[in-house]
Write an enzyme that holds these catalytic residues in place. Structure first.
Site, short mmCIF file in Angstrom:
data_model
loop_
_atom_site.label_atom_id
_atom_site.label_comp_id
_atom_site.label_asym_id
_atom_site.label_seq_id
_atom_site.Cartn_x
_atom_site.Cartn_y
_atom_site.Cartn_z
CE1 TYR A 95 0.93 0.08 4.45
CE2 TYR A 95 -0.19 -2.03 4.28
CZ TYR A 95 0.62 -1.16 4.98
OH TYR A 95 1.14 -1.56 6.18
NE ARG A 135 7.14 8.58 7.38
CZ ARG A 135 6.65 7.34 7.44
NH1 ARG A 135 7.45 6.30 7.63
NH2 ARG A 135 5.35 7.13 7.33
#
Lengths: 400, 400
Positions: free
Chosen positions: A212, A359
């Site tokens: 995913y 991130r």
């Protein structure tokens, strides 16, 4: 798949909301255009019209191997050595349980502090279950090779660190594991579709990963598992489900595993998720992994240079050497959580990992240098205007 | 859910191919009409437009408990005691592994020869993994209660036999297990949505089941697991994945299970499958389980009477007493395999289970007495015309 390679990005293969700059493909990939029609066919024409006959007419039963082969091509796995199913945590458990049975006289599972917590948790659960005196030894990422001593049964490492993007040297660590007689398990969650991988060349016994993230299979897409073809026929299977049986529909009283990687199948495959994933995998026919890697490095280097020039409060948490870094860039910032929420509010989607990591994933399938520059413009504004100081952004609750 | 109950059948809630008489809802339920739009919304509007934010905006993370509560209502489980995920085989493993840890001084797992093979295989795999001298003892269905001796750690029984439809007495067997100090695990694969179940009243420690049969969740729909609320906080978790952690997104180094049934979660939930299942569950708001049971018995009794009057070659394999039978009827016939293929070729969908079982499910949600009579008309023709003698029907390959 179409073998004609195209220049990256191939944005036209994806649905991307207007105005959004999506730097979180390392967590959940965007929707490939091919998915919706394929899934509608699977639901309306297959399940709806064929019902139980879909298992045969539409080869639902063959999905896990068929899609496994598509994933296998991206990680250097030979045809027939990868199978899909379950979640990554379950696949970690299967690989680890099989590995421990291969080294019954050894009691140490070696991993590192950069591993994803669920991998460590699954090892802890297996150890408690076995109650045979196994130990999970966790060392710093740079200390892994030196820690592979002759009491180590299995080395279980995630190749690309989920927080910093730091890449482990797959061949060197695998060689060190084998030199010490240990079994090697690679988690490729942040590798598959992100960097070139040649799992067969590494000689590792097992690899697992999810689909995913960089493979864009959608929320809850199933995991994959690879086992080296020369050992698969002898592997013990902790999760010995009927679809890993050599003859599932003979309904024999005793388990008798399939001779190949299908023994790592467990229960009924998630047909709808696999249909979505199979459609998502069609984009890879247009992509050369080495082109993708070069584009990913170019985007990441640009992002680092721009952020360091314009956002001095942020400290690079990823390796500076692009060869040591996956397809993401992380920065440390004390107010990182609220800063990410402020970015998201302006449609630049990154994410946060405790305690202070911002991130950003760079997926050259659908990102270009203009996207990177615009993202840094907005990031700079968040920092210059101290938007992270807004209590609303500090209070946002996010689960991923 | 809408609390207004309707007369059965509620065929308008389902997509059923023209002319097909579907007697295989015990294997894969048909497509509920609500599914397609819900799944399209999940893909197009949630994944496609929200991307990673879907975990929060669309509460994907809450799906396993939210849908678990819908399933729980059909099996007599209190709110918050059922969670969705993985496959039934994996849920069997989790329940069994936890049960064995509850009785460390006992070494016997008791099951019966009517159990579905995958349950037995999972027990065999767990036993081999543990290597602690456990034994899987398999007795005849009618011998279960008498076989529950004080060396039995866990009794693992499928309530409704997948071949014959024979129902075990849940309360009596659970009481026998508890009287001997054993832990009780019920597999409700052929019970949930088929017959009234009150798992809480039984006192059983665990129940598991699947949702692609009578709950119409679609191919590969996830499984469910129930644990008795008073024991859940002390259960060991063999598959200790991050989503069973008390704080998954704190990314702690050590596993610390959730206090409730969420500790039985493992990895990322299959969001697309759960969206389809959640839509499929809306039909149950219109259904009273006791009305459904009465309608199921009426259809089954009609089928048995018609087949016995018109198809003397077939021998009833299911219990004759409707109180002892689930929502399916099975007949033995030496040429059953080819006869089922001949029926399917005429759009009467049943299935076959080795060695000689012709299996027919009666789901009053979308079947009425006219369907039953027409099915027997066609069955009679298959037998009278010896269509099963056609080599084409003998050679058909079916996997389910």
């Amino acid at each position: 798949m179409d073998n004609a390679k195209r220049e990256l990005p191939i944005k036209d293969q994806f649905i991307l909301p207007d105005g959004m700059i999506y730097l979180d493909g390392n967590s959940l990939g965007p929707l490939p255009k091919a998915v919706e029609a394929t899934l509608q066919t699977c639901v309306r024409d297959q399940w709806g019209q064929h019902l139980i006959k879909g298992w045969n007419l539409d080869d639902w039963m063959g999905q896990p191997m068929r899609v496994g082969n598509l994933v296998g091509r991206l990680i250097g796995a030979p045809e027939g050595s990868v199978v899909m199913g379950d979640t990554l945590s379950v696949k970690v458990y299967q690989a680890l349980a099989s590995a421990l049975k291969m080294r019954p006289d050894r009691k140490v599972i070696l991993s590192d502090s950069g591993n994803f917590p669920s991998d460590l948790y699954m090892a802890q659960g297996l150890i408690a279950q076995l109650a045979q005196g196994h130990e999970l030894k966790i060392v710093a990422p740079e200390a892994v090779s030196a820690a592979i001593t002759e009491d180590v049964a299995a080395v279980m490492i995630t190749q690309v660190d989920y927080r910093t993007g730091r890449i482990h040297d797959m061949n060197a660590i695998t060689a060190a594991a084998h030199a010490a007689g240990a079994v090697m398990i690679w988690d490729l969650a942040h590798s598959a579709g992100a960097i070139p991988v040649d799992i067969a060349a590494s000689g590792a016994e097992f690899a697992v990963g999810c689909t995913y993230k960089y493979l864009n299979g959608g929320p809850g897409a199933p995991a994959f598992i690879y086992a080296r073809p020369d050992i698969v026929a002898d592997l013990s299977t902790a999760l010995s489900g009927w679809l890993g049986h050599d003859a599932p529909f003979a309904f024999e009283a005793s388990y008798r595993p399939a001779a190949d990687i299908e023994r790592m199948r467990v229960g009924t495959p998630p047909v709808l998720q696999l249909a979505a994933l199979e459609a998502a995998m069609t984009v890879w026919g247009e992509v050369d992994m080495h082109d993708l890697r070069a584009a990913s490095i170019a985007l990441s280097e640009l992002f680092i240079a721009e952020v360091e020039a314009r956002c001095p409060a942020l400290e690079l948490a990823s390796p500076r050497d692009s060869a040591q870094r996956g397809s993401q860039v992380s920065f440390r910032f004390a107010h990182g959580y609220a800063a990410i929420q402020a970015l998201i509010a302006q449609d630049v989607i990154g994410d946060f990992r405790a305690p202070d990591i911002m991130r950003f994933g760079f997926t050259p399938l659908y990102l270009d240098s203009d996207d990177v520059r615009r993202a840094v413009d907005i990031l700079q504004n968040v920092l210059d205007a101290r938007l992270w100081d807004n209590p609303a952004f500090q209070a946002v609750s996010r689960v991923t």
